[in-house]
Design a protein around this motif. Sequence first.
Motif, PDB file in Angstrom:
ATOM      1  N   GLY A 253      -7.300   6.612  30.768  1.00  0.00           N
ATOM      2  CA  GLY A 253      -6.009   6.790  30.367  1.00  0.00           C
ATOM      3  C   GLY A 253      -6.000   8.061  29.520  1.00  0.00           C
ATOM      4  N   ASP A 254      -7.168   8.405  28.504  1.00  0.00           N
ATOM      5  CA  ASP A 254      -7.109   9.467  27.729  1.00  0.00           C
ATOM      6  C   ASP A 254      -7.138  10.602  28.494  1.00  0.00           C
ATOM      7  OD1 ASP A 254      -6.779   7.620  25.405  1.00  0.00           O
ATOM      8  OD2 ASP A 254      -8.936   8.026  24.584  1.00  0.00           O
TER       9      ASP A 254
ATOM     10  N   ILE B 187     -12.622  -3.606  31.210  1.00  0.00           N
ATOM     11  CA  ILE B 187     -11.169  -2.873  31.161  1.00  0.00           C
ATOM     12  C   ILE B 187     -10.703  -2.098  30.159  1.00  0.00           C
ATOM     13  CG2 ILE B 187      -8.589  -3.709  31.513  1.00  0.00           C
ATOM     14  CD1 ILE B 187      -9.237  -5.589  33.622  1.00  0.00           C
ATOM     15  N   GLN B 188     -10.910  -2.610  29.102  1.00  0.00           N
ATOM     16  CA  GLN B 188     -10.646  -1.911  27.802  1.00  0.00           C
ATOM     17  C   GLN B 188     -11.361  -0.363  27.883  1.00  0.00           C
ATOM     18  OE1 GLN B 188     -11.831  -3.639  24.199  1.00  0.00           O
ATOM     19  NE2 GLN B 188     -10.618  -2.186  22.755  1.00  0.00           N
ATOM     20  N   LYS B 189     -12.474  -0.379  28.448  1.00  0.00           N
ATOM     21  CA  LYS B 189     -12.965   1.012  28.552  1.00  0.00           C
ATOM     22  C   LYS B 189     -12.481   1.909  29.493  1.00  0.00           C
ATOM     23  CE  LYS B 189     -17.808   2.675  29.345  1.00  0.00           C
ATOM     24  NZ  LYS B 189     -19.365   2.416  30.227  1.00  0.00           N
TER      25      LYS B 189
ATOM     26  N   ASN C 298      -1.954  -1.011  25.381  1.00  0.00           N
ATOM     27  CA  ASN C 298      -1.359  -2.080  24.227  1.00  0.00           C
ATOM     28  C   ASN C 298      -1.673  -3.524  24.536  1.00  0.00           C
ATOM     29  OD1 ASN C 298       0.586  -2.291  26.244  1.00  0.00           O
ATOM     30  ND2 ASN C 298       2.067  -2.389  24.974  1.00  0.00           N
ATOM     31  N   LYS C 299      -2.785  -3.749  25.293  1.00  0.00           N
ATOM     32  CA  LYS C 299      -3.005  -5.268  25.707  1.00  0.00           C
ATOM     33  C   LYS C 299      -3.914  -5.733  24.559  1.00  0.00           C
ATOM     34  CE  LYS C 299      -0.414  -5.116  29.185  1.00  0.00           C
ATOM     35  NZ  LYS C 299       0.753  -5.901  29.446  1.00  0.00           N
ATOM     36  N   LYS C 300      -3.886  -6.949  24.546  1.00  0.00           N
ATOM     37  CA  LYS C 300      -4.889  -8.005  23.561  1.00  0.00           C
ATOM     38  C   LYS C 300      -6.211  -7.718  24.548  1.00  0.00           C
ATOM     39  CE  LYS C 300      -1.784 -10.818  20.894  1.00  0.00           C
ATOM     40  NZ  LYS C 300      -1.460 -12.147  20.671  1.00  0.00           N
TER      41      LYS C 300
ATOM     42  N   VAL D 166      -9.346 -14.271  30.887  1.00  0.00           N
ATOM     43  CA  VAL D 166      -9.593 -12.809  30.645  1.00  0.00           C
ATOM     44  C   VAL D 166      -9.971 -12.219  31.731  1.00  0.00           C
ATOM     45  CG1 VAL D 166     -11.616 -11.386  29.563  1.00  0.00           C
ATOM     46  CG2 VAL D 166     -10.974 -13.523  28.403  1.00  0.00           C
ATOM     47  N   ASN D 167      -9.294 -11.028  32.196  1.00  0.00           N
ATOM     48  CA  ASN D 167      -9.389 -10.256  33.175  1.00  0.00           C
ATOM     49  C   ASN D 167     -10.254  -9.077  33.013  1.00  0.00           C
ATOM     50  OD1 ASN D 167      -9.328  -8.838  35.511  1.00  0.00           O
ATOM     51  ND2 ASN D 167      -7.213  -8.587  35.861  1.00  0.00           N
ATOM     52  N   ASP D 168     -11.459  -9.053  33.649  1.00  0.00           N
ATOM     53  CA  ASP D 168     -12.445  -7.919  33.237  1.00  0.00           C
ATOM     54  C   ASP D 168     -12.874  -7.109  34.473  1.00  0.00           C
ATOM     55  OD1 ASP D 168     -13.427  -6.336  31.196  1.00  0.00           O
ATOM     56  OD2 ASP D 168     -15.643  -7.212  31.467  1.00  0.00           O
ATOM     57  N   ALA D 169     -12.042  -7.502  35.398  1.00  0.00           N
ATOM     58  CA  ALA D 169     -12.258  -6.852  36.842  1.00  0.00           C
ATOM     59  C   ALA D 169     -11.106  -5.484  37.302  1.00  0.00           C
ATOM     60  CB  ALA D 169     -12.110  -7.963  37.778  1.00  0.00           C
TER      61      ALA D 169
END
Length: 392
Positions: free
Chosen positions: A179-180, A171-173, A4-6, A141-144
Amino acid sequence: MGFNKKTIEDIEVRGKRVLVRCDFNVPLKDGVITDENRLNGALPTIKYLIDNGAKVILCSHIGKDASKTLEPVSKRLSEMLNKEVVFARDEEVVGANARAAVEKMNDGDVVLLENTRCRKEETKNVEEFSKELASLADIFVNDAFGTAHRAHCSTVGVTDYVDTAVCGYLIQKELKFLGDAVNNPVRPFVAILGGAKVSDKIAVINNLLDKVDTLIIGGGMAYTFLKAQGYEIGTSLVEEDRLDYALEMIQKAKDKGVKFLLPVDHRVATEFKDVEPVVTEDQNIPAGHMGLDIGPKTEELYADAIKDAKTVVWNGPMGVFEFENFNKGTIAVAKAMADADATTVIGGGDSAAAVNILGFGDKMTHISTGGGASLEFLEGKELPGIVALNNK
């Protein structure tokens, strides 16, 4: 951990100074990057920010300390982006060079800061360095994902001093697939755990037994489970202090109705060398021999369990995959996953290296970029680098 993160798409970035924590901890040989997976993983976020007119300030660690520089990364990124990535060489990371480089930026420009671990404060999450990093930016932006399980200045501390902290595409991916797979799997859900030690995976085994339909165990950790049940394991790797735990987990699987698969034969040798293997007839390993891979019957058993799965998560090789004589089990599992009509997720670390080296990488749904972070995620832990970001 639900997602649920932006993300970068939820905010306006045009004209803003955006500090992006990437994972550029890449292997180098004679100053040349030997594996570009992590650079490729960072590109979608960096390109999105460039295309949307942000001033993009990249930061990362490389290596465990200050001994390595990110300069080779700036050169390679410049080629990959077809655009200059200005390298701000600064021993204090946020020093005169970095500030001058950021000051000169136009919309769409890219600057890369020096190795964040040049500062000893980084890994201790010291306020002063977090503030310095934040002073360069309007947005973080955290992408690590590979460092999301660490509370460092450049992953967590900096978020205390910026109003906007969101995640990038990587991170979203990662959170979507891991997660799924773990929390909303399409069933049957099969998890495969390998690697050397049970103790490294205690919490993972415990957590996954509440979620999976089948748990497959391979690698060095299998011998502890076999010895706990009274099988002979020769000179194989064993953790004597984990025998009771192994029996507890086998019992938990029974109570939960989870299939718990252990090797039914092995490839063994008298020493830890890449020699011609001896294949055992059953679970027992003869005296003076050590198990270095699962055997052919086990390959069949495991492939059979994977074949009907709809979700498969794999963390840890089945044997000493670096030895050509003892990589057969790891290859068999990778091939079974590649052939399965399932969502297949590789949980970083050695299993990610194995599927890429063995040529199955492009057949997997998702290969995680974070070894330790993936493991902690599979344990059901919250990752501080994710928790610190703004909620939607």
